[in-house]
Design a protein around this motif. Structure first.
Motif, short mmCIF file in Angstrom:
data_model
loop_
_atom_site.label_atom_id
_atom_site.label_comp_id
_atom_site.label_asym_id
_atom_site.label_seq_id
_atom_site.Cartn_x
_atom_site.Cartn_y
_atom_site.Cartn_z
N VAL A 40 -2.80 -1.35 -4.30
CA VAL A 40 -3.60 -2.27 -2.80
C VAL A 40 -4.42 -0.89 -3.31
O VAL A 40 -4.44 0.30 -3.10
CB VAL A 40 -2.71 -1.73 -1.93
N ASP A 89 -9.22 0.14 -2.87
CA ASP A 89 -9.72 0.03 -1.47
C ASP A 89 -10.24 -0.82 -1.34
O ASP A 89 -10.68 -1.54 0.12
CB ASP A 89 -10.75 1.31 -1.70
N ALA A 127 0.88 -1.48 0.31
CA ALA A 127 -0.20 -0.26 0.10
C ALA A 127 0.59 1.43 0.19
O ALA A 127 0.49 2.52 -0.38
CB ALA A 127 -0.62 -0.12 1.15
N VAL A 158 -8.27 -3.22 0.62
CA VAL A 158 -8.11 -3.15 2.01
C VAL A 158 -9.23 -3.55 2.67
O VAL A 158 -8.97 -4.21 4.17
CB VAL A 158 -7.72 -1.89 2.47
#
Length: 160
Positions: A126, A128, A113, A131
Motif C-alpha cells: 500500500v 502512502d 500494508a 493511506v
C-alpha cells in the motif's frame, strides 16, 4: 343516592361512550386517508433500499425517521407510530451492515500494508497516498457520524 348523583354518573357514561365513538371515527378517517399514502411510501421505501445506500445516507434517514416519529408522538398520531418504528427497524441493520463493510475494507487495507494480502505477496504494498486518502475519508465519515449521533445512541453506533 339522589337524582343528581344518578344524572352526573349517566352524563359521564354518555361522555365516555361519545369520546370512544369519536376516537374510533377519527381512527377510521385516519386510515381512510393515510393508508393509501403509507402504501405508496412503503413501495418507494422498499424500492429505494433494493440498492443499499451507503452508511451516511442511511444514518440520515434514521435520524429523519426518528424526528418524524417524535413529532407523530407529540401530535398523538398513534396509528403512524408503528409504521415509523417498522421503518426504523429495517434501517438500523442496513446501517450496521454498511459500517461493517467499511471496517472490513480497512482491515483488508491494513493487512495489505503489512504484506499479508495478495498485494504484499506480489510486492505491491500500500502506498502512502492511498493511506492518506483512506485516513481523510475515514475522518470525514467519523465526523459525519458524530454530528448525526445523539449521546443516548453512541453505544449502538460505535460498538464493534
Amino acid at each position: 343516592m339522589s337524582d343528581s348523583g344518578r344524572t352526573t354518573a349517566s352524563r359521564r357514561g354518555t361522555q365516555d361512550l361519545s369520546s370512544q365513538l369519536n376516537l374510533k371515527e377519527a381512527e377510521r378517517i385516519f386510515h381512510e386517508i393515510y393508508d393509501p399514502a403509507l402504501d405508496y411510501i412503503s413501495t418507494f421505501f422498499t424500492s429505494f433500499l433494493t440498492s443499499t445506500p451507503s452508511a451516511l445516507p442511511l444514518l440520515t434517514m434514521i435520524r429523519l425517521n426518528e424526528r418524524i416519529l417524535n413529532i407523530a408522538q407529540e401530535r398523538g398520531t398513534i396509528p403512524l407510530e408503528g409504521y415509523l418504528q417498522g421503518q426504523k427497524m429495517v434501517l438500523w441493520p442496513l446501517y450496521r451492515k454498511e459500517m461493517d463493510n467499511h471496517i472490513d475494507s480497512l482491515k483488508k487495507l491494513a493487512d495489505e500494508a503489512e504484506g499479508k494480502g495478495l498485494a504484499g505477496f506480489m510486492g505491491r504494498g500500500v502506498r502512502d497516498q492511498a493511506v492518506r486518502g483512506v485516513a481523510s475519508r475515514y475522518a470525514s465519515i467519523f465526523t459525519s457520524v458524530v454530528v448525526l449521533s445523539e449521546e443516548a445512541e453512541e453505544a449502538m453506533i460505535f460498538s464493534s
